[in-house]
Enzyme design. Sequence first.
Site, PDB file in Angstrom:
ATOM      1  CB  ALA A  41      -0.969  -0.003   1.185  1.00 19.69           C
ATOM      2  CG  HIS A  49       5.994   2.773   1.609  1.00 21.15           C
ATOM      3  ND1 HIS A  49       4.636   2.982   1.609  1.00 21.15           N
ATOM      4  CD2 HIS A  49       6.246   1.973   2.674  1.00 21.15           C
ATOM      5  CE1 HIS A  49       4.090   2.345   2.622  1.00 21.15           C
ATOM      6  NE2 HIS A  49       5.041   1.722   3.293  1.00 21.15           N
ATOM      7  CD  GLN A 101       9.796  -0.960  11.542  1.00 19.91           C
ATOM      8  OE1 GLN A 101       8.863  -1.709  11.771  1.00 19.91           O
ATOM      9  NE2 GLN A 101       9.868  -0.269  10.430  1.00 19.91           N
TER      10      GLN A 101
END
Length: 284
Positions: free
Chosen positions: A32, A37, A152
């Site tokens: 998605a 990204h 993360q």
Amino acid sequence: METIRLPRVMRETSIKEKRSGRTIGFVPTMGALHEGHMSLVRAAKAENDIVVASIFVNPIQFSPREDFDRYPRALSDDLEKLEDLADFVFLPEKESMYPPDFSTRVEVVGVSESMCGRFRPGHFQGVATVVLKLFNIVQPSRAYFGQKDYQQSVIIKRLARDLDLPLEVVVCPTVREADGLAMSSRNAYLNPEERKAATALYRALHAGAKAIKEGQRDTLQLSGAMRLTLSEEPLVSQVQYISAYDAETLQELETIEKKEIVLAGAVIVGTTRLIDNLLVNDLK
Ligand code: AMP
């Protein structure tokens, strides 16, 4: 651009590329794809000979109560976006990543426990496990992660350092919508009212940053100021956490000292969980 589904084929392809002297930039994603990204993919392309992106919605990082089944999936759009930028897209099947007797988990202790770790038990273990698997399969020279998921990124850097992984972890800035909302695949869950309300998290973090700039050094007061901004937005139904953390250890701070800190929060808007953060040395 070539798509590869089998881990064995991906690994053989990477080994061949590296033997030919080419560097591999790797961008792991759950698909998605949005501009956040794509900024990682572009950074990978600028700094490496070959770009590999992966799309894999990793089941072991979702708890049974979370959104694995309804997580947005948009494969054909994703492949179109990657077409001119990536050389290989790795699309493993769940079964080839996790055979029925899969029994190994990777845990990065300490940095996984604060912030989101308190609200998503097992999540970072699932992330560290899949990322180490992906690194072993793709064999990147450099791997690209977003500051959007700050905890993360700290966990992956620690994993790479602790386990002597032969790669560089690169962390790229958070890409935002014009009104400040951090781009996220989960923003697609928001209805128009919730979408407007969702900027409250960014506004709250900014209120915190402003308070620090004006001299606030007490974290309780600081999180109070950030929570006040969130409380003014009725569609924010829960504040899981919002506070100041040591940017390296991710320990919550009692007082703001000079060292690098990260303001970070997680809220629920409607039924959607959103996270965001600001590094204090990012302050203008
Ligand atoms: P995901 O598909 O959500 O697992 O994200 C894949 C990668 O993209 C992770 O390294 C994220 O931190 C990164 N990412 C997600 N959203 C953004 C954003 N708004 N800006 C920069 N990077 C992002």
